[in-house]
Design an enzyme around this catalytic site. Structure first.
Site, PDB file in Angstrom:
ATOM      1  N   ASP A 198       0.827  -1.211   0.000  1.00  0.00           N
ATOM      2  CA  ASP A 198       0.000   0.000   0.000  1.00  0.00           C
ATOM      3  C   ASP A 198       0.862   1.263   0.000  1.00  0.00           C
ATOM      4  O   ASP A 198       0.567   2.224  -0.707  1.00  0.00           O
ATOM      5  CB  ASP A 198      -0.941   0.010   1.211  1.00  0.00           C
ATOM      6  CG  ASP A 198      -1.949  -1.128   1.125  1.00  0.00           C
ATOM      7  OD1 ASP A 198      -2.138  -1.663   0.010  1.00  0.00           O
ATOM      8  OD2 ASP A 198      -2.530  -1.495   2.164  1.00  0.00           O
ATOM      9  N   GLU A 203      -8.054 -31.373 -15.702  1.00  0.00           N
ATOM     10  CA  GLU A 203      -8.118 -30.080 -15.028  1.00  0.00           C
ATOM     11  C   GLU A 203      -9.483 -29.920 -14.376  1.00  0.00           C
ATOM     12  O   GLU A 203     -10.444 -30.543 -14.810  1.00  0.00           O
ATOM     13  CB  GLU A 203      -7.983 -28.940 -16.056  1.00  0.00           C
ATOM     14  CG  GLU A 203      -6.627 -28.801 -16.647  1.00  0.00           C
ATOM     15  CD  GLU A 203      -6.631 -27.812 -17.820  1.00  0.00           C
ATOM     16  OE1 GLU A 203      -7.478 -26.906 -17.863  1.00  0.00           O
ATOM     17  OE2 GLU A 203      -5.781 -27.990 -18.695  1.00  0.00           O
ATOM     18  N   LYS A 231     -12.925 -28.134 -13.884  1.00  0.00           N
ATOM     19  CA  LYS A 231     -13.758 -27.309 -14.759  1.00  0.00           C
ATOM     20  C   LYS A 231     -14.345 -26.188 -13.907  1.00  0.00           C
ATOM     21  O   LYS A 231     -15.276 -26.396 -13.135  1.00  0.00           O
ATOM     22  CB  LYS A 231     -14.862 -28.147 -15.398  1.00  0.00           C
ATOM     23  CG  LYS A 231     -15.679 -27.371 -16.398  1.00  0.00           C
ATOM     24  CD  LYS A 231     -16.540 -28.312 -17.228  1.00  0.00           C
ATOM     25  CE  LYS A 231     -17.312 -27.576 -18.287  1.00  0.00           C
ATOM     26  NZ  LYS A 231     -18.168 -26.523 -17.801  1.00  0.00           N
ATOM     27  N   ASP A 253     -16.355 -23.110 -12.686  1.00  0.00           N
ATOM     28  CA  ASP A 253     -17.697 -22.652 -13.044  1.00  0.00           C
ATOM     29  C   ASP A 253     -17.750 -21.130 -13.068  1.00  0.00           C
ATOM     30  O   ASP A 253     -18.154 -20.488 -12.110  1.00  0.00           O
ATOM     31  CB  ASP A 253     -18.704 -23.218 -12.038  1.00  0.00           C
ATOM     32  CG  ASP A 253     -20.111 -23.203 -12.600  1.00  0.00           C
ATOM     33  OD1 ASP A 253     -20.259 -22.917 -13.800  1.00  0.00           O
ATOM     34  OD2 ASP A 253     -21.047 -23.475 -11.840  1.00  0.00           O
ATOM     35  N   GLU A 263     -10.830 -18.852 -17.555  1.00  0.00           N
ATOM     36  CA  GLU A 263     -12.129 -18.668 -16.923  1.00  0.00           C
ATOM     37  C   GLU A 263     -12.047 -17.559 -15.888  1.00  0.00           C
ATOM     38  O   GLU A 263     -11.127 -17.547 -15.072  1.00  0.00           O
ATOM     39  CB  GLU A 263     -12.485 -20.000 -16.241  1.00  0.00           C
ATOM     40  CG  GLU A 263     -13.931 -20.208 -16.002  1.00  0.00           C
ATOM     41  CD  GLU A 263     -14.682 -20.735 -17.218  1.00  0.00           C
ATOM     42  OE1 GLU A 263     -14.087 -20.857 -18.311  1.00  0.00           O
ATOM     43  OE2 GLU A 263     -15.880 -20.994 -17.058  1.00  0.00           O
ATOM     44  N   TYR A 322      -6.062 -21.352 -18.973  1.00  0.00           N
ATOM     45  CA  TYR A 322      -5.780 -22.753 -19.292  1.00  0.00           C
ATOM     46  C   TYR A 322      -5.551 -23.017 -20.779  1.00  0.00           C
ATOM     47  O   TYR A 322      -5.452 -24.161 -21.205  1.00  0.00           O
ATOM     48  CB  TYR A 322      -6.901 -23.666 -18.783  1.00  0.00           C
ATOM     49  CG  TYR A 322      -8.300 -23.193 -19.151  1.00  0.00           C
ATOM     50  CD1 TYR A 322      -8.719 -23.170 -20.468  1.00  0.00           C
ATOM     51  CD2 TYR A 322      -9.185 -22.771 -18.163  1.00  0.00           C
ATOM     52  CE1 TYR A 322      -9.983 -22.735 -20.797  1.00  0.00           C
ATOM     53  CE2 TYR A 322     -10.465 -22.327 -18.491  1.00  0.00           C
ATOM     54  CZ  TYR A 322     -10.852 -22.310 -19.803  1.00  0.00           C
ATOM     55  OH  TYR A 322     -12.104 -21.870 -20.138  1.00  0.00           O
ATOM     56  N   LYS A 368     -19.178 -33.912 -16.445  1.00  0.00           N
ATOM     57  CA  LYS A 368     -20.050 -33.092 -15.592  1.00  0.00           C
ATOM     58  C   LYS A 368     -20.442 -33.885 -14.349  1.00  0.00           C
ATOM     59  O   LYS A 368     -20.865 -35.043 -14.470  1.00  0.00           O
ATOM     60  CB  LYS A 368     -21.331 -32.722 -16.356  1.00  0.00           C
ATOM     61  CG  LYS A 368     -21.114 -31.782 -17.519  1.00  0.00           C
ATOM     62  CD  LYS A 368     -20.666 -30.444 -17.022  1.00  0.00           C
ATOM     63  CE  LYS A 368     -21.075 -29.256 -17.832  1.00  0.00           C
ATOM     64  NZ  LYS A 368     -22.376 -29.070 -18.293  1.00  0.00           N
ATOM     65  N   CYS A 421     -57.800 -27.232 -27.419  1.00  0.00           N
ATOM     66  CA  CYS A 421     -56.674 -26.312 -27.266  1.00  0.00           C
ATOM     67  C   CYS A 421     -56.980 -25.268 -26.186  1.00  0.00           C
ATOM     68  O   CYS A 421     -58.003 -24.587 -26.275  1.00  0.00           O
ATOM     69  CB  CYS A 421     -56.387 -25.614 -28.593  1.00  0.00           C
ATOM     70  SG  CYS A 421     -55.174 -24.286 -28.436  1.00  0.00           S
ATOM     71  N   CYS A 435     -57.236 -21.695 -28.186  1.00  0.00           N
ATOM     72  CA  CYS A 435     -58.264 -21.340 -29.173  1.00  0.00           C
ATOM     73  C   CYS A 435     -59.477 -22.268 -29.139  1.00  0.00           C
ATOM     74  O   CYS A 435     -60.455 -22.045 -29.846  1.00  0.00           O
ATOM     75  CB  CYS A 435     -57.669 -21.309 -30.580  1.00  0.00           C
ATOM     76  SG  CYS A 435     -57.260 -22.940 -31.213  1.00  0.00           S
ATOM     77  N   CYS A 463     -52.427 -28.687 -31.520  1.00  0.00           N
ATOM     78  CA  CYS A 463     -53.530 -27.882 -32.021  1.00  0.00           C
ATOM     79  C   CYS A 463     -53.178 -27.618 -33.485  1.00  0.00           C
ATOM     80  O   CYS A 463     -52.097 -27.108 -33.781  1.00  0.00           O
ATOM     81  CB  CYS A 463     -53.600 -26.565 -31.246  1.00  0.00           C
ATOM     82  SG  CYS A 463     -54.596 -25.328 -32.075  1.00  0.00           S
ATOM     83  N   CYS A 502     -54.400 -20.268 -34.742  1.00  0.00           N
ATOM     84  CA  CYS A 502     -54.430 -20.278 -33.274  1.00  0.00           C
ATOM     85  C   CYS A 502     -53.534 -19.141 -32.768  1.00  0.00           C
ATOM     86  O   CYS A 502     -52.344 -19.085 -33.097  1.00  0.00           O
ATOM     87  CB  CYS A 502     -53.939 -21.615 -32.752  1.00  0.00           C
ATOM     88  SG  CYS A 502     -53.630 -21.633 -30.980  1.00  0.00           S
TER      89      CYS A 502
HETATM   90  S1  IVH Z   1     -10.982 -25.980 -22.166  1.00  0.00           S
HETATM   91  C1  IVH Z   1     -11.703 -25.802 -26.800  1.00  0.00           C
HETATM   92  N1  IVH Z   1     -10.540 -26.043 -19.567  1.00  0.00           N
HETATM   93  O1  IVH Z   1     -15.954 -24.983 -19.785  1.00  0.00           O
HETATM   94  C2  IVH Z   1     -11.725 -26.091 -25.353  1.00  0.00           C
HETATM   95  N2  IVH Z   1     -12.613 -25.164 -20.327  1.00  0.00           N
HETATM   96  O2  IVH Z   1     -17.546 -26.302 -22.516  1.00  0.00           O
HETATM   97  C3  IVH Z   1     -11.847 -24.908 -24.487  1.00  0.00           C
HETATM   98  N3  IVH Z   1     -14.066 -24.329 -18.558  1.00  0.00           N
HETATM   99  O3  IVH Z   1     -16.324 -22.819 -22.477  1.00  0.00           O
HETATM  100  C4  IVH Z   1     -12.223 -25.177 -23.091  1.00  0.00           C
HETATM  101  N4  IVH Z   1     -12.722 -24.783 -16.869  1.00  0.00           N
HETATM  102  O4  IVH Z   1     -15.749 -21.814 -20.216  1.00  0.00           O
HETATM  103  C5  IVH Z   1     -11.415 -25.729 -20.545  1.00  0.00           C
HETATM  104  N5  IVH Z   1     -10.006 -26.117 -17.307  1.00  0.00           N
HETATM  105  C6  IVH Z   1     -10.854 -25.788 -18.280  1.00  0.00           C
HETATM  106  C7  IVH Z   1     -12.108 -25.195 -18.006  1.00  0.00           C
HETATM  107  C8  IVH Z   1     -12.968 -24.901 -19.076  1.00  0.00           C
HETATM  108  C9  IVH Z   1     -13.898 -24.270 -17.236  1.00  0.00           C
HETATM  109  C10 IVH Z   1     -15.284 -23.884 -19.287  1.00  0.00           C
HETATM  110  C11 IVH Z   1     -15.025 -22.979 -20.465  1.00  0.00           C
HETATM  111  C12 IVH Z   1     -15.612 -23.676 -21.663  1.00  0.00           C
HETATM  112  C13 IVH Z   1     -16.496 -24.718 -21.039  1.00  0.00           C
HETATM  113  C14 IVH Z   1     -16.417 -26.018 -21.827  1.00  0.00           C
END
Ligand code: IVH
Length: 674
Positions: free
Chosen positions: A38, A113, A115, A117, A170, A222, A310, A404, A407, A422, A427
């Protein structure tokens, strides 16, 4: 202090502050107390105030700068930002690994990796400076959110690499920031964000960067887009390279040498997920070797070299209060469950589609039942099952009406269909839904003409057909409720702009049965004008890749209606564009979307299913080149029976080799086999 001395001091303070910020925000390892940072920042600020012409945009004092924007500029991604295909279970992951191994002769390793959110972003650096940050948007066109991204402290404003590079990753909101933000909003009586992803997206869509700056967002990088930096040969090297360049990468990635290892990683993080300080919604699995990635290539939507696993959806119990019926654009009657509001996977759910009567019967769903619900793919609410023990006595079975609800005409069940329809062409519910579809995002994309406005316009008798949209006048619109001068002007501008849309938007918007956005694009690319499409015969239509018999039938039927011919004539007179404006078919093949595009291929040995000249022709049609001898420049050798020295040479040079079966499979995938 004179200017020269000030410049020297400023430079050294900036270097020091950048390295403190890197330690703190990127590496999570601060080497000095916050107060030290700071103090130095205050010192820099003071010097910059004294010598304002020494301020540069990449100075650590300039993260939150400037006035609020008027709106976001569009950004074209020179390399599309694709999304990933999904895997929901072990079998899907094994299938992915098998498909990947069939596309290469090398041993396969993966990088797993988390994913994250959040929302996908792209950061561009030129001459070592952060010059542009963008959202993914529809993958081709995103929005310029540079000033908001600049406020994220882990994004370096300057880097050592001077060549142009684009990194992708992300942006997300950590749990801690999310909880604090919602607490504050609650205190202020503001609406709460449903989940960290919405909060992150909402923050980055603010026109005033001060708001984004107050939201404590963060990023993980990434991947790359346009890249003039040093090349690497694997994704794992890429992650290390990104980290070395000063970007924040997620530390939990792991290189896995087998599917079993991938599954272990998935299992581990399914268990450990709640202990992370940020939200993840799955695991991304990528083929590590970049040459193999290139060989595997892409489908229309996503790479073949990566997949997103997922996590299974959360299930909750609630009460089904009622079943509502609505009439869709094509006359289909859809029953919707009205639920006692309940929180699932971050948002409150109070409705879930029940699709059709067969589904209601199969699950024996009745009004008043206690039901289990989940969000399919974590997005779409769905009634999983009824809990029969909780049903009260004498609850009646649910039956669909015979008339319907909009209508009153008699409903029919067409042959081979589960849906009730319908079939009254006038309609009102169907007409309205057709209009809503026409203006929707993937169709004509007319901003400001949502369902509510369409309803109003319809009730007031201002629009009946699609063409009426292009006849709307300022005075009429101003008379509508809640429509001020500004919104009317914006709406008219949006309507006007939609006249210039490329043909595929119009085709999709017309709502031809079985023609979704993708088929519309295929048709527009192939036929280029609506006149040519209208004249196309059934045979010409089915000859097009991805256009099936049902679609071809539906198109011929649609264009044979006098009403349709009249509508198109009217739209032409109203200056609505009827031509395709995107890249030509030949260009699409050459830009790398075909696995053969730009590849040098050698054919050797005897083939059973195709003559050699025929194979050559097919490859060339998909953008590949066929040569006679194997060299280092060869990308793929296709080896039939009794392949001789060319095959041996390919092995020696480590070139990808396909047998005939694999070649046929690839041709089929690319639509090269008619
Ligand atoms: S790779 C062409 N790596 O998930 C591949 N995606 O449907 C590009 N996401 O749109 C994606 N963590 O927004 C990749 N470690 C990760 C990720 C990641 C989150 C998201 C990203 C992408 C969606 C995949």
């Amino acid at each position: 202090m004179d200017k020269l001395q000030a410049q020297e001091k400023i430079d050294s303070l900036r270097t020091l502050l950048n390295s403190y910020a890197h330690e703190y925000y990127v590496l999570d390892k601060p080497s000095v107390p916050d107060s030290e940072y700071d103090e130095k920042l205050a010192e820099l600020r003071q010097l910059e105030e004294q010598f304002p012409d020494l301020i540069t945009t990449d100075s650590p004092t300039q993260r939150v700068g400037g006035e609020p924007l008027e709106g976001f500029q569009k950004v074209q991604h020179s390399i599309p930002m694709l999304s990933l295909g999904n895997a929901f279970n072990e079998q899907d992951l094994r299938d992915f690994a098998r498909r990947a191994s069939q596309g290469t002769s090398k041993p396969l390793a993966f990088v797993c990796e988390l994913k994250i959110d959040g929302l996908a972003i792209s950061l561009t650096y030129e001459d070592g400076k952060f010059v542009r940050g963008a959202t993914r948007g529809d993958g081709t066109t995103g929005e310029d959110i540079t000033s908001n991204l600049r406020t994220i402290k882990s994004i370096p404003l300057s880097i050592k690499e001077k060549r142009k590079i684009e990194v992708r990753g992300e942006a997300y909101m950590p749990h801690k920031s999310f909880l604090a933000l919602n607490k504050l909003r609650e205190e202020n009586g503001e609406e709460l964000f449903a989940n960290p992803r919405n909060a992150a997206a909402g923050s980055l869509r603010q026109l005033d960067p001060k708001i984004a700056a107050s939201r404590n967002l963060d990023v993980f990088l990434y991947g790359i887009g346009e890249w003039q930096g040093d090349p690497v040969s694997s994704h794992s090297e890429r992650l290390t390279q990104l980290k070395e360049l000063g970007f924040r990468t997620n530390p939990e990635w792991k290189k896995c040498e087998s599917v079993e290892e991938v599954l272990e990683y998935v299992e581990y993080w399914t268990r450990e997920r709640p202990n992370l300080p940020y939200e993840i919604d799955g695991i991304v699995i990528k083929v590590d070797d970049l040459d193999t990635q290139e060989d595997l290539g892409f489908t229309v939507k996503s790479p073949r070299w990566a997949i997103a696993y997922k996590f299974p959806a959360e299930e909750v119990v609630t009460k089904l209060l009622d079943i509502e019926l609505s009439v869709g654009r094509t006359g289909v009657i859809t029953p919707t469950a009205i639920l006692n509001p309940v929180k699932v996977a971050g948002t409150t759910v109070q409705r879930a589609s029940l699709h059709n009567e067969d589904l209601i019967r199969a699950k024996d769903i009745r009004i008043g039942d206690t039901v289990v619900i989940k969000k399919a793919g974590d997005i779409i609410p769905e009634v999983v099952r009824v809990i029969p023990e909780k049903r009260e006595e004498d609850v009646l079975e649910f039956h669909m009406p015979t008339e319907c609800p909009a209508c009153g005409s008699e409903l029919v069940r067409l042959e081979e269909e589960v849906a009730l329809r319908c079939i009254n062409p006038s309609c009102p519910a169907q007409l309205q839904e057709g209009l809503v579809h026409f203006v929707s995002r993937n169709a004509m994309n007319i901003d400001g003409l949502g369902e509510k406005v369409i309803n109003q316009l319809f009730q007031e008798g201002l629009i009946h057909t699609i063409a009426d949209i292009y006849r709307l006048e300022r005075d009429e619109l101003l008379k509508l409720e809640r429509m001020g001068e500004k919104s009317v002007d914006n709406l008219l501008k949006a309507i006007d702009a939609s006249r210039e849309n490329s043909l595929e938007r119009l085709l999709f918007g017309l709502g031809i049965r079985f023609i979704g956005a993708k088929a519309a694009k295929t048709l527009a690319t192939e036929f280029e004008t609506i006149d040519k499409l209208q004249q196309a015969t059934y045979d010409e239509l089915v000859a097009v890749d991805e256009i099936g018999e049902k679609m071809a039938d539906s198109i011929v039927q649609y264009f044979s209606e006098q009403e349709v011919t009249d509508l198109i004539q009217e739209l032409k007179e109203l200056q609505v564009n009827m031509e395709y404006k995107g890249p030509k078919r030949s260009e699409i093949v050459a830009d790398g979307s075909s696995i053969f595009a730009g590849k040098t291929i050698v054919l050797t040995g005897k083939m059973e299913q195709m003559s050699r000249p025929e194979a050559k022709e097919r490859i060339e049609a998909l953008g590949g080149t066929v040569t006679g001898s194997v060299s280092k420049k060869t990308d793929i050798v296709i080896a039939g029976e009794d392949a001789g020295s060319k095959y041996d040479k390919a092995i020696k040079l480590g070139i990808t080799i396909w047998d005939e079966e694999q070649f046929m499979r690839m041709l089929e995938q690319e639509g090269g086999v008619a």
